[in-house]
Write a protein that holds these residues in place. Structure first.
Motif, PDB file in Angstrom:
ATOM      1  N   SER A   1       1.214  -2.759  -1.822  1.00 17.11           N
ATOM      2  CA  SER A   1       1.310  -2.992  -2.907  1.00 17.11           C
ATOM      3  C   SER A   1       0.795  -2.040  -3.052  1.00 17.11           C
ATOM      4  CB  SER A   1       1.998  -3.806  -3.365  1.00 17.11           C
ATOM      5  OG  SER A   1       0.414  -4.272  -3.896  1.00 17.11           O
ATOM      6  N   THR A   2       1.019  -1.166  -4.636  1.00 16.92           N
ATOM      7  CA  THR A   2      -0.035  -0.124  -4.942  1.00 16.92           C
ATOM      8  C   THR A   2       0.796  -0.083  -6.565  1.00 16.92           C
ATOM      9  OG1 THR A   2       1.923   1.930  -4.625  1.00 16.92           O
ATOM     10  CG2 THR A   2      -0.017   1.308  -3.166  1.00 16.92           C
ATOM     11  N   ARG A   3      -0.217   0.879  -7.602  1.00 16.92           N
ATOM     12  CA  ARG A   3      -0.460   0.416  -8.914  1.00 16.92           C
ATOM     13  C   ARG A   3      -0.970   1.249  -9.555  1.00 16.92           C
ATOM     14  NH1 ARG A   3       2.107  -3.006 -13.270  1.00 16.92           N
ATOM     15  NH2 ARG A   3       1.087  -2.599 -14.926  1.00 16.92           N
ATOM     16  N   SER A   4      -0.503   2.622 -10.455  1.00 16.29           N
ATOM     17  CA  SER A   4      -1.281   3.529 -10.735  1.00 16.29           C
ATOM     18  C   SER A   4      -2.424   3.183 -11.670  1.00 16.29           C
ATOM     19  CB  SER A   4      -0.631   4.546 -11.858  1.00 16.29           C
ATOM     20  OG  SER A   4       0.514   4.129 -12.586  1.00 16.29           O
ATOM     21  N   GLY A   5      -3.513   2.890 -11.978  1.00 20.07           N
ATOM     22  CA  GLY A   5      -4.705   2.919 -12.980  1.00 20.07           C
ATOM     23  C   GLY A   5      -4.876   1.268 -12.550  1.00 20.07           C
ATOM     24  N   GLU A   6      -5.381   1.132 -11.184  1.00 12.09           N
ATOM     25  CA  GLU A   6      -6.027   0.193 -10.920  1.00 12.09           C
ATOM     26  C   GLU A   6      -7.113   0.554  -9.972  1.00 12.09           C
ATOM     27  OE1 GLU A   6      -5.087  -2.800 -11.695  1.00 12.09           O
ATOM     28  OE2 GLU A   6      -3.390  -2.929 -12.259  1.00 12.09           O
ATOM     29  N   ALA A   7      -7.957   1.636 -10.958  1.00 15.01           N
ATOM     30  CA  ALA A   7      -8.961   1.436 -10.652  1.00 15.01           C
ATOM     31  C   ALA A   7     -10.312   0.218 -10.087  1.00 15.01           C
ATOM     32  CB  ALA A   7      -9.735   2.906 -10.978  1.00 15.01           C
ATOM     33  N   GLY A   8     -10.567   0.157 -10.092  1.00 15.98           N
ATOM     34  CA  GLY A   8     -11.810  -1.171  -9.875  1.00 15.98           C
ATOM     35  C   GLY A   8     -11.516  -2.101  -8.879  1.00 15.98           C
ATOM     36  N   THR A   9      -9.945  -2.392  -8.678  1.00 17.18           N
ATOM     37  CA  THR A   9      -9.862  -3.375  -8.013  1.00 17.18           C
ATOM     38  C   THR A   9      -9.836  -3.490  -6.204  1.00 17.18           C
ATOM     39  OG1 THR A   9      -7.507  -3.516 -10.455  1.00 17.18           O
ATOM     40  CG2 THR A   9      -6.871  -4.524  -7.926  1.00 17.18           C
ATOM     41  N   ASP A  10     -10.177  -4.768  -6.581  1.00 19.55           N
ATOM     42  CA  ASP A  10     -10.355  -3.928  -4.477  1.00 19.55           C
ATOM     43  C   ASP A  10      -8.941  -4.648  -3.396  1.00 19.55           C
ATOM     44  OD1 ASP A  10     -11.335  -4.618  -2.184  1.00 19.55           O
ATOM     45  OD2 ASP A  10     -12.290  -6.680  -2.273  1.00 19.55           O
ATOM     46  N   PRO A  11      -8.492  -3.907  -3.377  1.00 14.79           N
ATOM     47  CA  PRO A  11      -7.000  -4.137  -2.341  1.00 14.79           C
ATOM     48  C   PRO A  11      -7.573  -4.395  -1.125  1.00 14.79           C
ATOM     49  CG  PRO A  11      -8.199  -1.758  -2.250  1.00 14.79           C
ATOM     50  CD  PRO A  11      -9.248  -2.301  -2.589  1.00 14.79           C
ATOM     51  N   ALA A  12      -8.519  -5.936  -0.781  1.00 12.01           N
ATOM     52  CA  ALA A  12      -8.270  -6.112   0.103  1.00 12.01           C
ATOM     53  C   ALA A  12      -8.149  -7.945  -0.700  1.00 12.01           C
ATOM     54  CB  ALA A  12     -10.039  -6.677   1.057  1.00 12.01           C
ATOM     55  N   ARG A  13      -8.247  -7.671  -1.890  1.00  9.78           N
ATOM     56  CA  ARG A  13      -7.893  -9.174  -2.193  1.00  9.78           C
ATOM     57  C   ARG A  13      -7.036  -9.890  -3.016  1.00  9.78           C
ATOM     58  NH1 ARG A  13     -13.460 -10.564  -5.891  1.00  9.78           N
ATOM     59  NH2 ARG A  13     -12.390 -12.540  -5.702  1.00  9.78           N
ATOM     60  N   ARG A  14      -6.677  -8.426  -3.325  1.00 12.70           N
ATOM     61  CA  ARG A  14      -5.101  -8.513  -3.590  1.00 12.70           C
ATOM     62  C   ARG A  14      -3.834  -9.547  -3.076  1.00 12.70           C
ATOM     63  NH1 ARG A  14      -3.692  -5.238  -7.430  1.00 12.70           N
ATOM     64  NH2 ARG A  14      -1.218  -4.873  -6.900  1.00 12.70           N
TER      65      ARG A  14
ATOM     66  N   ALA B   1      -4.916 -11.455  -8.850  1.00 15.00           N
ATOM     67  CA  ALA B   1      -5.748 -12.390  -8.347  1.00 15.00           C
ATOM     68  C   ALA B   1      -5.203 -12.995  -7.401  1.00 15.00           C
ATOM     69  CB  ALA B   1      -4.886 -14.099  -9.306  1.00 15.00           C
ATOM     70  N   GLY B   2      -4.657 -12.089  -6.518  1.00 15.47           N
ATOM     71  CA  GLY B   2      -5.231 -12.775  -4.644  1.00 15.47           C
ATOM     72  C   GLY B   2      -4.034 -13.999  -4.720  1.00 15.47           C
ATOM     73  N   ARG B   3      -2.721 -13.978  -4.766  1.00 16.16           N
ATOM     74  CA  ARG B   3      -1.744 -14.678  -4.609  1.00 16.16           C
ATOM     75  C   ARG B   3      -0.814 -13.552  -4.258  1.00 16.16           C
ATOM     76  NH1 ARG B   3       1.430 -19.879  -8.047  1.00 16.16           N
ATOM     77  NH2 ARG B   3       2.597 -20.177  -6.252  1.00 16.16           N
ATOM     78  N   HIS B   4       0.232 -13.751  -2.773  1.00 17.32           N
ATOM     79  CA  HIS B   4       1.195 -13.368  -2.854  1.00 17.32           C
ATOM     80  C   HIS B   4       2.702 -13.969  -3.698  1.00 17.32           C
ATOM     81  CE1 HIS B   4      -0.921 -12.934   1.204  1.00 17.32           C
ATOM     82  NE2 HIS B   4      -0.891 -13.909   1.409  1.00 17.32           N
ATOM     83  N   VAL B   5       3.491 -12.529  -3.752  1.00 21.08           N
ATOM     84  CA  VAL B   5       4.802 -12.945  -4.929  1.00 21.08           C
ATOM     85  C   VAL B   5       6.032 -12.351  -3.408  1.00 21.08           C
ATOM     86  CG1 VAL B   5       5.897 -11.471  -6.871  1.00 21.08           C
ATOM     87  CG2 VAL B   5       3.425 -12.437  -6.550  1.00 21.08           C
ATOM     88  N   VAL B   6       7.086 -13.266  -3.827  1.00 21.55           N
ATOM     89  CA  VAL B   6       7.935 -12.924  -3.767  1.00 21.55           C
ATOM     90  C   VAL B   6       9.036 -13.500  -4.593  1.00 21.55           C
ATOM     91  CG1 VAL B   6       9.590 -14.018  -1.485  1.00 21.55           C
ATOM     92  CG2 VAL B   6       7.777 -14.261  -1.274  1.00 21.55           C
ATOM     93  N   THR B   7       9.815 -11.513  -4.447  1.00 20.49           N
ATOM     94  CA  THR B   7      11.009 -11.608  -5.890  1.00 20.49           C
ATOM     95  C   THR B   7      12.017 -11.402  -4.873  1.00 20.49           C
ATOM     96  OG1 THR B   7      11.713 -10.268  -7.735  1.00 20.49           O
ATOM     97  CG2 THR B   7      10.283  -8.736  -5.951  1.00 20.49           C
ATOM     98  N   ASP B   8      13.418 -12.251  -5.682  1.00 22.30           N
ATOM     99  CA  ASP B   8      14.660 -11.759  -5.580  1.00 22.30           C
ATOM    100  C   ASP B   8      14.999 -10.066  -6.547  1.00 22.30           C
ATOM    101  OD1 ASP B   8      16.934 -12.425  -5.820  1.00 22.30           O
ATOM    102  OD2 ASP B   8      17.324 -14.092  -6.415  1.00 22.30           O
TER     103      ASP B   8
END
Length: 216
Positions: A2-15, A97-104
């Motif tokens: 999953s991607t989001r603009s403006g997320e510099a500094g966020t570690d993708p591996a921990r998302r 925060a590293g939590r998976h999300v499932v949305t309806d």
């Protein structure tokens, strides 16, 4: 991812990983969202209505009638406003925060319902949703596909404003979902929503495992 603009500094591996279940009304999304979220230990959420603002928008979107009912462009904008609040206050913090999300439901529903269903330009609706989400997209979109006859049978007689839009509307919505899945097979997977609930759940979890490598 999953991607989001403006997320510099966020570690993708921990998302966390982000999964959206889409489909026509009566497809069984609510049941399957709960099942896959339980297997993943994921946060369960939905659209519209999973924030305080969203709950007010949901009431206006689904319960308003007559002159109080939103027009088709107002409906699209209200759905986008719900999504913007949803991403900012619920989905993005959990993923970060590293939590998976499932949305309806997520962006695919706006394209199908307000684009194909209401006759707005699907690309304009998609662009509106991209603005609302600041570029966030699901890692996997599971489409539970059911024919309109199944939608009608499962909904019954008591329906909200959008559910009551008629078979022609729901046929266009189904076409919209399938069209999105057809052009983006890397992200979308289509599952027969008419099968038994256990069989559908197994297919959804298999798709999560094979597409995302997430244990279930």
């Amino acid at each position: 991812m999953s991607t989001r603009s403006g997320e510099a500094g966020t570690d993708p591996a921990r998302r966390g990983r982000f999964v959206a279940l889409e489909g026509p009304d009566g497809a069984g999304k609510t049941t399957q969202v709960a099942a896959v979220a339980s297997a993943l230990g994921a946060l369960v959420t939905r659209e519209p209505g999973d924030t305080a603002l969203g709950a007010q928008l949901r009431r206006l979107l689904l319960e308003s009638r007559g002159e109080a009912a939103p027009g088709r462009r107002a409906e699209a904008l209200m759905m986008a406003a719900d999504r913007a609040q949803h991403v900012e206050s619920v989905i993005e913090p959990a993923l970060a925060a590293g939590r998976h999300v499932v949305t309806d439901r997520f962006t695919g529903s706006s394209v199908a319902y307000q684009g194909y269903g209401r006759g707005l330009d699907p690309l304009e609706v998609l662009a509106l949703s991209h603005f609302a989400t600041a570029g966030l997209e699901p890692d996997l979109i599971v489409l539970l596909d059911v024919p309109v006859a199944v939608t009608a049978r499962r909904l019954g007689e008591v329906r909200d404003r959008i559910e009551a839009a008629g078979d022609g509307f729901h046929e266009r919505v189904r076409t919209g979902f399938l069209a999105q899945a057809d052009v983006d097979p890397e992200r979308w997977v289509v599952i027969d929503g008419t099968a038994a609930a256990d069989a559908v759940a197994a297919a959804v979890l298999d798709a999560v495992r094979s597409r995302l490598g997430v244990p279930s």
